[in-house]
Design a protein around this motif. Structure first.
Motif, mmCIF file in Angstrom:
data_model
loop_
_atom_site.group_PDB
_atom_site.id
_atom_site.type_symbol
_atom_site.label_atom_id
_atom_site.label_comp_id
_atom_site.label_asym_id
_atom_site.label_seq_id
_atom_site.Cartn_x
_atom_site.Cartn_y
_atom_site.Cartn_z
ATOM 1 N N LYS A 29 16.841 5.565 -8.862
ATOM 2 C CA LYS A 29 16.583 6.343 -7.641
ATOM 3 C C LYS A 29 15.240 7.065 -7.731
ATOM 4 O O LYS A 29 14.445 7.024 -6.789
ATOM 5 N N ILE A 30 14.987 7.697 -8.861
ATOM 6 C CA ILE A 30 13.703 8.382 -9.040
ATOM 7 C C ILE A 30 12.562 7.372 -8.993
ATOM 8 O O ILE A 30 11.515 7.633 -8.397
ATOM 9 N N GLY A 31 12.779 6.225 -9.608
ATOM 10 C CA GLY A 31 11.762 5.173 -9.569
ATOM 11 C C GLY A 31 11.447 4.740 -8.153
ATOM 12 O O GLY A 31 10.279 4.581 -7.792
ATOM 13 N N ASP A 32 12.474 4.560 -7.343
ATOM 14 C CA ASP A 32 12.265 4.178 -5.940
ATOM 15 C C ASP A 32 11.478 5.257 -5.193
ATOM 16 O O ASP A 32 10.558 4.952 -4.435
ATOM 17 N N ASP A 33 11.861 6.517 -5.419
ATOM 18 C CA ASP A 33 11.182 7.626 -4.732
ATOM 19 C C ASP A 33 9.710 7.710 -5.118
ATOM 20 O O ASP A 33 8.836 7.841 -4.257
ATOM 21 N N VAL A 34 9.447 7.631 -6.408
ATOM 22 C CA VAL A 34 8.059 7.737 -6.869
ATOM 23 C C VAL A 34 7.259 6.513 -6.441
ATOM 24 O O VAL A 34 6.088 6.625 -6.062
ATOM 25 N N TYR A 35 7.885 5.341 -6.466
ATOM 26 C CA TYR A 35 7.194 4.129 -6.021
ATOM 27 C C TYR A 35 6.731 4.282 -4.567
ATOM 28 O O TYR A 35 5.613 3.903 -4.228
ATOM 29 N N GLN A 36 7.574 4.871 -3.729
ATOM 30 C CA GLN A 36 7.179 5.106 -2.336
ATOM 31 C C GLN A 36 6.017 6.086 -2.254
ATOM 32 O O GLN A 36 5.120 5.926 -1.409
ATOM 33 N N LEU A 37 6.008 7.087 -3.120
ATOM 34 C CA LEU A 37 4.906 8.056 -3.130
ATOM 35 C C LEU A 37 3.589 7.415 -3.560
ATOM 36 O O LEU A 37 2.526 7.824 -3.100
ATOM 37 N N THR A 38 3.666 6.417 -4.434
ATOM 38 C CA THR A 38 2.433 5.776 -4.889
ATOM 39 C C THR A 38 1.801 4.911 -3.796
ATOM 40 O O THR A 38 0.675 4.458 -3.949
ATOM 41 N N ASP A 39 2.530 4.680 -2.726
ATOM 42 C CA ASP A 39 1.975 3.930 -1.594
ATOM 43 C C ASP A 39 1.200 4.833 -0.637
ATOM 44 O O ASP A 39 0.670 4.361 0.367
ATOM 45 N N LEU A 40 1.159 6.119 -0.950
ATOM 46 C CA LEU A 40 0.460 7.089 -0.106
ATOM 47 C C LEU A 40 -0.824 7.541 -0.785
ATOM 48 O O LEU A 40 -0.923 7.536 -2.012
ATOM 49 N N PRO A 41 -1.820 7.949 0.027
ATOM 50 C CA PRO A 41 -3.034 8.517 -0.571
ATOM 51 C C PRO A 41 -2.690 9.801 -1.326
ATOM 52 O O PRO A 41 -1.759 10.488 -0.925
ATOM 53 N N PRO A 42 -3.338 10.133 -2.376
ATOM 54 C CA PRO A 42 -4.492 9.472 -2.994
ATOM 55 C C PRO A 42 -4.118 8.384 -4.011
ATOM 56 O O PRO A 42 -4.978 7.637 -4.456
ATOM 57 N N LEU A 43 -2.840 8.268 -4.378
ATOM 58 C CA LEU A 43 -2.457 7.283 -5.401
ATOM 59 C C LEU A 43 -2.585 5.848 -4.923
ATOM 60 O O LEU A 43 -2.770 4.944 -5.736
ATOM 61 N N LYS A 44 -2.497 5.630 -3.635
ATOM 62 C CA LYS A 44 -2.553 4.266 -3.109
ATOM 63 C C LYS A 44 -3.811 3.530 -3.566
ATOM 64 O O LYS A 44 -3.771 2.338 -3.856
ATOM 65 N N ASN A 45 -4.898 4.240 -3.648
ATOM 66 C CA ASN A 45 -6.166 3.620 -4.040
ATOM 67 C C ASN A 45 -6.558 3.908 -5.481
ATOM 68 O O ASN A 45 -7.605 3.462 -5.924
ATOM 69 N N ILE B 69 11.613 3.591 -18.159
ATOM 70 C CA ILE B 69 12.755 4.493 -18.304
ATOM 71 C C ILE B 69 14.070 3.744 -18.131
ATOM 72 O O ILE B 69 14.939 3.777 -19.007
ATOM 73 N N SER B 70 14.217 3.055 -17.015
ATOM 74 C CA SER B 70 15.472 2.342 -16.766
ATOM 75 C C SER B 70 15.659 1.176 -17.750
ATOM 76 O O SER B 70 16.783 0.906 -18.184
ATOM 77 N N ASN B 71 14.574 0.520 -18.113
ATOM 78 C CA ASN B 71 14.675 -0.582 -19.083
ATOM 79 C C ASN B 71 15.139 -0.079 -20.449
ATOM 80 O O ASN B 71 15.959 -0.725 -21.109
ATOM 81 N N ASN B 72 14.620 1.056 -20.878
ATOM 82 C CA ASN B 72 15.009 1.604 -22.178
ATOM 83 C C ASN B 72 16.472 2.038 -22.184
ATOM 84 O O ASN B 72 17.162 1.878 -23.197
ATOM 85 N N ILE B 73 16.948 2.587 -21.085
ATOM 86 C CA ILE B 73 18.363 2.955 -20.987
ATOM 87 C C ILE B 73 19.221 1.696 -21.110
ATOM 88 O O ILE B 73 20.210 1.669 -21.852
ATOM 89 N N ALA B 74 18.839 0.649 -20.406
ATOM 90 C CA ALA B 74 19.594 -0.609 -20.455
ATOM 91 C C ALA B 74 19.569 -1.214 -21.858
ATOM 92 O O ALA B 74 20.609 -1.649 -22.373
ATOM 93 N N LYS B 75 18.408 -1.230 -22.490
ATOM 94 C CA LYS B 75 18.305 -1.786 -23.843
ATOM 95 C C LYS B 75 19.141 -0.987 -24.832
ATOM 96 O O LYS B 75 19.795 -1.553 -25.705
ATOM 97 N N GLY B 76 19.110 0.334 -24.705
ATOM 98 C CA GLY B 76 19.909 1.178 -25.592
ATOM 99 C C GLY B 76 21.398 0.933 -25.404
ATOM 100 O O GLY B 76 22.160 0.882 -26.367
#
Length: 64
Positions: A17-33, A48-55
């Motif tokens: 969920k946090i990943g989805d939220d932050v991913y949406q934020l990265t589509d906005l300026p100034p991170l978009k560019n 983060i999610s991959n490490n939880i799954a691997k563990g």
């Protein structure tokens, strides 16, 4: 309750969920560019999610 898969873990669900939220934020300026910062953030979020799954999978195999 014991989780049978990592997808059942609340911490993994929150990480997604946090990943989805932050991913949406990265589509906005100034991170978009700002490709370098954007890629680093997305890479960290996926990690983060991959490490939880691997563990989870590692611990599941140890107890067999």
């Amino acid at each position: 309750m014991t989780a049978k898969s990592f997808e059942e873990l609340r911490i993994w669900q929150k990480a997604i969920k946090i990943g989805d939220d932050v991913y949406q934020l990265t589509d906005l300026p100034p991170l978009k560019n700002d490709y370098k910062s954007r890629n680093q953030l997305i890479g960290a979020l996926v990690s983060i999610s991959n490490n939880i799954a691997k563990g989870f999978e590692y611990n599941s195999r140890v107890h067999l």
